[in-house]
Design a protein around this motif. Structure first.
Motif, PDB file in Angstrom:
ATOM      1  N   UNK A   1       0.845  -1.189   0.000  1.00 36.11           N
ATOM      2  CA  UNK A   1       0.000   0.000   0.000  1.00 36.11           C
ATOM      3  C   UNK A   1       0.884   1.244   0.000  1.00 36.11           C
ATOM      4  N   UNK A   2       0.342   2.376  -0.405  1.00 38.04           N
ATOM      5  CA  UNK A   2       1.127   3.607  -0.427  1.00 38.04           C
ATOM      6  C   UNK A   2       1.332   4.128   0.997  1.00 38.04           C
ATOM      7  N   UNK A   3       2.307   4.982   1.142  1.00 37.69           N
ATOM      8  CA  UNK A   3       2.729   5.428   2.465  1.00 37.69           C
ATOM      9  C   UNK A   3       2.116   6.767   2.874  1.00 37.69           C
ATOM     10  N   UNK A   4       1.039   7.186   2.229  1.00 33.27           N
ATOM     11  CA  UNK A   4       0.407   8.459   2.585  1.00 33.27           C
ATOM     12  C   UNK A   4      -0.232   8.394   3.978  1.00 33.27           C
ATOM     13  N   UNK A   5      -0.685   7.235   4.362  1.00 29.84           N
ATOM     14  CA  UNK A   5      -1.268   7.083   5.702  1.00 29.84           C
ATOM     15  C   UNK A   5      -0.227   7.312   6.782  1.00 29.84           C
ATOM     16  N   UNK A   6       1.009   6.917   6.520  1.00 33.40           N
ATOM     17  CA  UNK A   6       2.078   7.156   7.484  1.00 33.40           C
ATOM     18  C   UNK A   6       2.347   8.645   7.659  1.00 33.40           C
TER      19      UNK A   6
ATOM     20  N   UNK B   1       0.143  11.077   7.383  1.00 34.86           N
ATOM     21  CA  UNK B   1      -0.929  11.607   8.233  1.00 34.86           C
ATOM     22  C   UNK B   1      -0.721  11.202   9.685  1.00 34.86           C
ATOM     23  N   UNK B   2      -0.269   9.958   9.907  1.00 33.14           N
ATOM     24  CA  UNK B   2       0.003   9.512  11.267  1.00 33.14           C
ATOM     25  C   UNK B   2       1.133  10.323  11.899  1.00 33.14           C
ATOM     26  N   UNK B   3       2.178  10.621  11.126  1.00 31.47           N
ATOM     27  CA  UNK B   3       3.277  11.436  11.641  1.00 31.47           C
ATOM     28  C   UNK B   3       2.829  12.858  11.977  1.00 31.47           C
ATOM     29  N   UNK B   4       1.940  13.403  11.164  1.00 30.67           N
ATOM     30  CA  UNK B   4       1.430  14.753  11.441  1.00 30.67           C
ATOM     31  C   UNK B   4       0.680  14.772  12.769  1.00 30.67           C
TER      32      UNK B   4
END
Length: 94
Positions: free
Chosen positions: A53-58, A60-63
């Motif tokens: 899966x793409x890492x865009x969720x990570x 958002x989690x880091x933000x």
């Protein structure tokens, strides 16, 4: 892969144990929360890499984790300015 997964789960459990047991200082509680967030980040990264899966969720989690850390530090600074220390015994909620 399973060895690193086991290490991340142990990291989360150690952070959780420190969070539950060391509630005398606010700084220790905040550091244990950040340790748990770091282990959850690594768990999510491993899972997302495993399923492709793409890492865009990570991102958002880091933000959200950075916002949580900044909020915790601002509470710590305001508590030290008003009470002089970060002990929970000197902080009266009433």
């Amino acid at each position: 892969m399973t060895n690193s997964l086991f290490i991340m789960v142990i990291m989360f459990l150690f952070g959780n144990m420190i969070f539950v047991s060391k509630h005398k200082h606010l700084l220790i509680v905040l550091m244990s929360l950040e340790f748990m967030v770091l282990s959850i980040f690594f768990l999510m990264m491993m899972y997302l890499m495993m399923i492709g899966y793409s890492m865009y969720m990570l991102m958002a989690f880091l933000v959200f984790s950075v916002c949580e850390g900044a909020l915790g530090l601002s509470i710590l600074v305001s508590m030290i300015r008003t009470h002089g220390n970060d002990y929970f015994q000197s902080f009266n909620l009433i």
